[in-house]
Write a protein that holds these residues in place. Structure first.
Motif: not given
Length: 413
Positions: A332-338, A349-351, A397-413
């Motif tokens: 959330a701190a790294d992707y505050p716009q999202l 847990l909820g995000l 750790a794998e879920a965190d990696r994919i969630m970050r990858q998804a955040a990049d792809a989501f914002l790019a899309g």
């Protein structure tokens, strides 16, 4: 005239399109069709692998095809399946005894789902109130944005109009208050209230933990008015929040507790727990179920709680929670716009989505799924994580990696 059933129907090819052709359209399932699973690993029809952080909506808490649960089910399947409620059976007696030893309860009633457990709890509350105080004491108080099931009674109690539209007239004598709003509770809970039903942490409503003072106030108001306090722990129970049931976290003991989901790790079972004094009002013939408490379901549930209700297991749930929360805080701190700061308890847990992306939680989870991570939503504004309680550090750790990858792809899309 009935046609002869095709002998090859059990092996007939089916796809996601088949759903649209043969099932009532009450769901909009994902494009991929899971066919095999183990632990938190899932594979679809094309052999693609996914990391499952849904556990079937907080159900498969010991993971898919857990060997201890499989063994318990297999053993019972070769022993005794069903006897009907004219008889009892050994597995249901053992399960009831185990739940009573682990909780405040003196008595158990078993059903097939969380909705049925809540239906039983609400019927019990009315029966108790009418028997002890008279028919004037009938009103049910619940919270807006809660979720208690899909029967007409429970969906009316749920307080979400999107689930009741078109099913009117709804059962009467049901009122709603704002969750975590003490003044709203004080205004609504009077002497004519039979029961107050609440989730100690709202799941479908956005993964919102109940404030301790709010829950304590509900307890005090129920004590004052003679109403029963019902905790719906269908989603929060059986280890999900780091204690066996969440009422143990908050220090508020209900009169009635409902449980399902993780109780059977995917095998359908629901339970209503209560005290001797209250249980006597559901006398012989006043309520029932054909399948509830059958030997198969109760054998599975006993194997589940014997694994989960252990201090070391629950400590690991809390440890895993702290690791995931730390990852979500940084995400959330790294992707505050999202995203905004995460919330929840244990491994529920909820995000929340940030203002610019409200209403887009499902869109984000679809991107994550394409990248191999299965996530849930809790309404249109919240991404929900409910992994199996046996989740490993490597999978976190794998879920965190994919969630970050998804955040990049989501914002790019």
């Amino acid at each position: 005239m009935n046609a002869k059933l095709d002998s090859g129907v059990a092996t007939r090819p089916v796809t996601r399109q088949t759903f649209d052709e043969v099932l009532v359209p009450t769901y909009a399932p994902a494009a991929m069709v899971p066919v095999r699973a183990s632990g938190l690993d899932v594979w679809d029809q094309d052999g693609k692998h996914y990391l499952d952080f849904t556990s079937g909506i907080a159900v498969s808490s010991l993971g898919h095809c857990n060997p201890v649960v499989v063994e318990a089910l297999t053993r019972q399947a070769n022993t005794l399946w069903h006897v009907g409620n004219g008889y009892t059976n050994e597995p249901v007696l053992r399960l009831a005894s185990a739940l009573i030893e682990a909780t405040f309860a003196d008595r158990c009633f078993f059903a097939n789902s969380g909705a049925e457990a809540n239906e039983a709890a609400l019927k019990l509350a009315r029966k108790y109130a009418h028997g002890k105080f008279g028919p004037h004491k009938s009103r049910i108080v619940s919270c807006y944005s809660s979720f208690h099931g899909r029967t007409l009674f429970t969906v009316s109690v749920g307080g979400q109009s999107k689930y009741t539209e078109g099913f009117e007239p709804l059962p009467p004598e049901i009122n709603h208050i704002n969750y975590n709003d003490i003044e709203s509770a004080r205004a609504a809970i009077g002497d004519d209230v039979a029961a107050v039903i609440v989730e100690p942490i709202q799941g479908e409503g956005g993964v919102i933990p109940g404030d301790i003072e709010f829950l304590k106030t509900l307890r005090e108001l129920c004590d004052k008015t003679g109403a029963l306090l019902i905790f719906d722990e269908v989603q929060s129970g059986v280890g999900r929040t780091g204690t066996f049931y969440d009422y143990m976290n908050v220090g508020v003991t209900p009169d009635v507790l409902t449980s399902a989901k993780a109780l059977g790790n995917g095998y359908p079972i629901g339970a209503m727990l209560t005290t001797n004094e209250i249980a006597q009002y559901l006398a012989v013939g006043s309520h029932g179920t054909t399948y509830g408490g059958n030997p198969l379901a109760t054998s599975v549930a006993l194997a589940v709680i014997e694994q989960i209700n252990q201090p070391a297991f629950l400590a690991r749930v809390r440890e895993a929670s702290s690791k995931i929360v730390a990852n979500l805080e940084k995400l959330a701190a790294d992707y505050p716009q999202l995203f905004t700061r995460p919330r929840g308890k244990g491994l529920l847990l909820g995000l929340p989505m940030a203002d610019g992306y409200k209403g887009k939680s499902k869109d984000y989870t679809k991107v994550a799924e394409k990248l191999g991570l299965m996530l849930l939503i809790a309404g249109p504004d919240v991404v929900r994580l409910a992994p199996a309680l046996v989740v490993s550090d490597e999978q976190i750790a794998e879920a965190d990696r994919i969630m970050r990858q998804a955040a990049d792809a989501f914002l790019a899309g």
